[in-house]
Write an enzyme that holds these catalytic residues in place. Structure first.
Site, PDB file in Angstrom:
ATOM      1  N   ASP A  52      -5.931  30.963 -30.630  1.00 49.68           N
ATOM      2  CA  ASP A  52      -6.309  29.645 -31.124  1.00 49.68           C
ATOM      3  C   ASP A  52      -6.092  29.539 -32.627  1.00 49.68           C
ATOM      4  O   ASP A  52      -5.845  30.530 -33.316  1.00 49.68           O
ATOM      5  CB  ASP A  52      -7.788  29.381 -30.822  1.00 49.68           C
ATOM      6  N   TYR A 110      -9.066  42.382 -27.238  1.00 55.87           N
ATOM      7  CA  TYR A 110      -9.417  41.553 -28.389  1.00 55.87           C
ATOM      8  C   TYR A 110     -10.543  42.221 -29.168  1.00 55.87           C
ATOM      9  O   TYR A 110     -11.401  42.894 -28.583  1.00 55.87           O
ATOM     10  CB  TYR A 110      -9.887  40.163 -27.940  1.00 55.87           C
TER      11      TYR A 110
END
Length: 278
Positions: A52, A110
């Site tokens: 994002d 992540y």
């Protein structure tokens, strides 16, 4: 035609995410523009996953087809010298024609970073969430453990998700504590000392906490919502034992807030025959 894979790192602060979009200013846009200038071809990149706006990558893997005869050992430097300073091509590989950076990924990791020191770190503020009060690290670890395995993660994705199924598999969660000298240590106010913390925040931890989440696939905002929920567990607002019920509810309202983007990085992508960047 050749199929080339790149391992790319980037600081996502000034970009609108990885994937190309009408407004431009994405990592994919920048990479495609530079590759096109270098080869004279219009190329379309495939990334291992989206990030994002404001999210970073230590190891984003992309691939594209080209008829260029540029030797493989020259791609990384040729691209990096033409890209903005906040995007670096770490390495390039010739891969089989059937290689697909998203479909062939075995797992992705992540990392979300939380700075629990009183003052933000001036030099790392783009890459971590500053939480000025300590967190209960052991409670966060207990809560995160409930996420491992195959679950419906509807409670941990944005209502804007368009995926037909929210079932995903988390292979591992890990919280690592990094002790970092606080910036205010040079001129520390004596009222804020370890004894004061222990009296006001018993059982809670200062320093920097790195949350690593490894899975076979992720949903929109999934890791940031996991991070926001674990932060609330660390604040003692949610009990670690509540995590199975949050999962079972399949209701976004039951989980914590979506943590801010700058603390998140795509850390590692693993393939059967491609170095992961580890």
């Amino acid at each position: 035609m050749r199929n080339i894979a790149l391992i790319v790192s980037y600081d996502g602060t000034d970009y609108s995410g990885f994937q190309s979009q009408p407004g431009g200013n994405t990592i994919q846009d920048k990479l495609e523009q530079v590759i096109s200038k270098l080869t004279g071809e219009r190329v379309r990149l495939m990334g291992s996953g989206r990030t994002d706006a404001g999210v970073h990558a230590r190891c984003q893997v992309v691939n594209f087809e080209t008829s260029s005869t540029i030797p493989i050992e020259r791609w990384a430097i040729a691209l990096s010298t033409r890209l903005p300073n906040d995007i670096v091509v770490q390495s390039a590989y010739s891969v089989p024609d059937h290689f697909h950076s998203r479909r062939d990924a075995l797992s992705k990791t992540y990392r979300y970073t939380i700075n629990c020191n009183r003052m933000p770190d001036l030099f790392r503020r783009r890459y971590e969430f500053h939480h000025p009060t300590p967190l209960d690290l052991e409670a966060m670890r207990a809560g995160a453990a409930h996420l491992v395995g195959e679950h419906d993660f509807t409670s941990f994705t944005s209502p804007l998700s368009t995926k037909p199924s929210h079932v995903r598999t988390i292979l591992e969660t890990k919280l690592v504590h990094e002790t970092r000298t606080e910036a205010e240590g040079l001129y520390a106010n004596p009222i804020y000392n370890r004894e004061w913390d222990e009296r006001h925040y018993p059982g809670k931890t200062r320093g920097v906490i790195h949350l690593y989440v490894t899975g076979t696939g992720f949903l929109y905002n999934m890791v940031r919502i996991i991070a926001g929920t674990l932060i609330q567990i660390g604040e003692s607002k949610i009990a670690p034992e509540a995590m199975p019920g949050i999962l079972a509810a399949r209701n976004r309202a039951r989980s914590g807030p979506t943590a801010i983007p700058q603390g998140l990085s795509l850390w590692e992508v693993v393939y059967e025959h491609l170095p992961s960047g580890q």
